[in-house]
Write an enzyme that holds these catalytic residues in place. Sequence first.
Site, PDB file in Angstrom:
ATOM      1  N   THR A  12       0.862  -1.192   0.000  1.00  0.00           N
ATOM      2  CA  THR A  12       0.000   0.000   0.000  1.00  0.00           C
ATOM      3  C   THR A  12       0.889   1.228   0.000  1.00  0.00           C
ATOM      4  O   THR A  12       1.889   1.252   0.709  1.00  0.00           O
ATOM      5  CB  THR A  12      -0.797  -0.007   1.320  1.00  0.00           C
ATOM      6  OG1 THR A  12      -1.754  -1.042   1.223  1.00  0.00           O
ATOM      7  CG2 THR A  12      -1.484   1.307   1.608  1.00  0.00           C
ATOM      8  N   ARG A  42     -15.323  -4.904   3.528  1.00  0.00           N
ATOM      9  CA  ARG A  42     -14.307  -4.487   4.505  1.00  0.00           C
ATOM     10  C   ARG A  42     -13.598  -3.201   4.048  1.00  0.00           C
ATOM     11  O   ARG A  42     -13.219  -3.038   2.900  1.00  0.00           O
ATOM     12  CB  ARG A  42     -13.274  -5.616   4.659  1.00  0.00           C
ATOM     13  CG  ARG A  42     -12.175  -5.344   5.687  1.00  0.00           C
ATOM     14  CD  ARG A  42     -10.897  -4.857   5.051  1.00  0.00           C
ATOM     15  NE  ARG A  42      -9.778  -4.827   6.001  1.00  0.00           N
ATOM     16  CZ  ARG A  42      -8.622  -4.234   5.750  1.00  0.00           C
ATOM     17  NH1 ARG A  42      -8.419  -3.624   4.610  1.00  0.00           N
ATOM     18  NH2 ARG A  42      -7.660  -4.231   6.635  1.00  0.00           N
ATOM     19  N   VAL A  43     -13.422  -2.285   4.981  1.00  0.00           N
ATOM     20  CA  VAL A  43     -12.627  -1.076   4.746  1.00  0.00           C
ATOM     21  C   VAL A  43     -11.512  -1.080   5.778  1.00  0.00           C
ATOM     22  O   VAL A  43     -11.742  -1.362   6.956  1.00  0.00           O
ATOM     23  CB  VAL A  43     -13.500   0.197   4.892  1.00  0.00           C
ATOM     24  CG1 VAL A  43     -12.641   1.448   4.894  1.00  0.00           C
ATOM     25  CG2 VAL A  43     -14.535   0.263   3.765  1.00  0.00           C
ATOM     26  N   GLY A  44     -10.311  -0.784   5.330  1.00  0.00           N
ATOM     27  CA  GLY A  44      -9.168  -0.764   6.259  1.00  0.00           C
ATOM     28  C   GLY A  44      -8.918   0.625   6.806  1.00  0.00           C
ATOM     29  O   GLY A  44      -9.784   1.510   6.761  1.00  0.00           O
ATOM     30  N   ASP A  45      -7.721   0.816   7.305  1.00  0.00           N
ATOM     31  CA  ASP A  45      -7.344   2.100   7.910  1.00  0.00           C
ATOM     32  C   ASP A  45      -7.042   3.183   6.876  1.00  0.00           C
ATOM     33  O   ASP A  45      -7.165   4.375   7.154  1.00  0.00           O
ATOM     34  CB  ASP A  45      -6.078   1.911   8.755  1.00  0.00           C
ATOM     35  CG  ASP A  45      -4.916   1.429   7.883  1.00  0.00           C
ATOM     36  OD1 ASP A  45      -5.103   0.411   7.173  1.00  0.00           O
ATOM     37  OD2 ASP A  45      -3.855   2.066   7.881  1.00  0.00           O
ATOM     38  N   GLY A  53      -4.576  -3.062   8.826  1.00  0.00           N
ATOM     39  CA  GLY A  53      -5.396  -1.879   9.076  1.00  0.00           C
ATOM     40  C   GLY A  53      -6.228  -1.951  10.332  1.00  0.00           C
ATOM     41  O   GLY A  53      -6.438  -0.925  11.002  1.00  0.00           O
ATOM     42  N   THR A 101       0.888   1.794   7.176  1.00  0.00           N
ATOM     43  CA  THR A 101       0.744   0.656   6.272  1.00  0.00           C
ATOM     44  C   THR A 101       0.756  -0.605   7.137  1.00  0.00           C
ATOM     45  O   THR A 101       1.277  -0.601   8.243  1.00  0.00           O
ATOM     46  CB  THR A 101       1.874   0.632   5.213  1.00  0.00           C
ATOM     47  OG1 THR A 101       1.738  -0.546   4.412  1.00  0.00           O
ATOM     48  CG2 THR A 101       3.249   0.658   5.827  1.00  0.00           C
ATOM     49  N   GLY A 102       0.156  -1.667   6.612  1.00  0.00           N
ATOM     50  CA  GLY A 102       0.114  -2.908   7.377  1.00  0.00           C
ATOM     51  C   GLY A 102      -1.306  -3.276   7.752  1.00  0.00           C
ATOM     52  O   GLY A 102      -2.261  -2.851   7.093  1.00  0.00           O
TER      53      GLY A 102
HETATM   54  C1  SD4 Z   1      -5.340  -2.149   4.960  1.00  0.00           C
HETATM   55  N1  SD4 Z   1      -3.437  -0.900   5.688  1.00  0.00           N
HETATM   56  O1  SD4 Z   1      -6.279  -2.129   4.177  1.00  0.00           O
HETATM   57  C2  SD4 Z   1      -4.043  -1.501   4.535  1.00  0.00           C
HETATM   58  C3  SD4 Z   1      -3.175  -2.519   3.882  1.00  0.00           C
HETATM   59  C4  SD4 Z   1      -1.763  -2.119   3.809  1.00  0.00           C
HETATM   60  O2  SD4 Z   1       0.383  -2.502   3.362  1.00  0.00           O
HETATM   61  O3  SD4 Z   1      -1.338  -1.081   4.197  1.00  0.00           O
HETATM   62  N2  SD4 Z   1      -0.898  -2.900   3.353  1.00  0.00           N
HETATM   63  O4  SD4 Z   1      -5.382  -2.710   6.048  1.00  0.00           O
END
Ligand code: SD4
Length: 320
Positions: free
Chosen positions: A181, A209-212, A235, A232-233
């Site tokens: 991301t 689903r919605v992430g951060d 979420g 990132t990571g």
């Molecule tokens: C999420 N944070 O949708 C995002 C994914 C992501 O590196 O950052 N991946 O959770």
Amino acid sequence: MYSRKDFLKTSIAGLVPVSFSGILKPKKFTGTKPVVISTWKTAKNANKAAWSVLSKGGYALDAVEKGVKVEEANPKNSTVGYGGRPDRDGNVTLDACVMDEKGDCGSVMYLENMMHPVSVARKVMTDTPHSILVGAGAKKFALESGFKEEDLLTEESKKAWKKWLEKEDYNPEINVENHDTIGMLALDEKGRISGACTTSGAAWKMNGRVGDSPIIGSGLFIDPKIGGAVATGLGEEVIKTAGSHLVVEMMRAGHSPEEACKIAVERIIERNPDNKKGIQVAYIALNVDGAFGGYSIQDGFDAVVTNTDGQRVQPMNFLV
Ligand code: SD4
């Protein structure tokens, strides 16, 4: 005797790194401008595009938009835009946001069939009275704004999805398939700071689903007086700790960008003491004086930094 004055002195000192010479004096962390920093070494071309704006005296918001669009259009990046991995039902759904030097923001969530969700997010900020549009409403707005519908599910993504369906095992691999991301922060020559974050989210996520990443304060936050941060990571863990806002508040409290990011990843591990190895979250931060830094939970996180010294990949320190 331990007086109230002593108490105030120690409690403030505990919060803020100080150089003590009779008075409290928060340390100032400075760098150079213009500068752009992005999550993951996959962002090299994105930084080059952003730098093409910044190096000519351009606007930070134009730089981050132009920069992250490179990855949105890159079919080889399986976590952003075109070529992004679908959800478990085969839909590519995108999340993105922007925030500018005034603290204004725009965001889209669960947007389908649009190659450049970051540009739609910017239009939400500039052309609507709202901050967030989601799903069908976001798509309708994008179409009305002149964006064209496109199929974002590449043959490669379809193949990967079909393979995943054989086992249906939802177990994101740290630092690999689920994590590039792009989050980008830029400070331009005039001292304006902006940020953008864009993603297709976690591969094989549940539909809806919605992430951060598109959530202001989680995936991205800018405070015009302090600086900005992006995440990132995983979420879900960023959301539970309002991660990017936390990083910016820690910079306000006097921590360096790197220290602020470290505090935010520590917060996640405090909540998950038994799963230290199972979660990857990383932050990068940039303050309004051009100082930057980052930190991650696991090894393997890096950022791309571009300023007048050139462009480099910077591996970041990590906790576990
Ligand atoms: C999420 N944070 O949708 C995002 C994914 C992501 O590196 O950052 N991946 O959770």
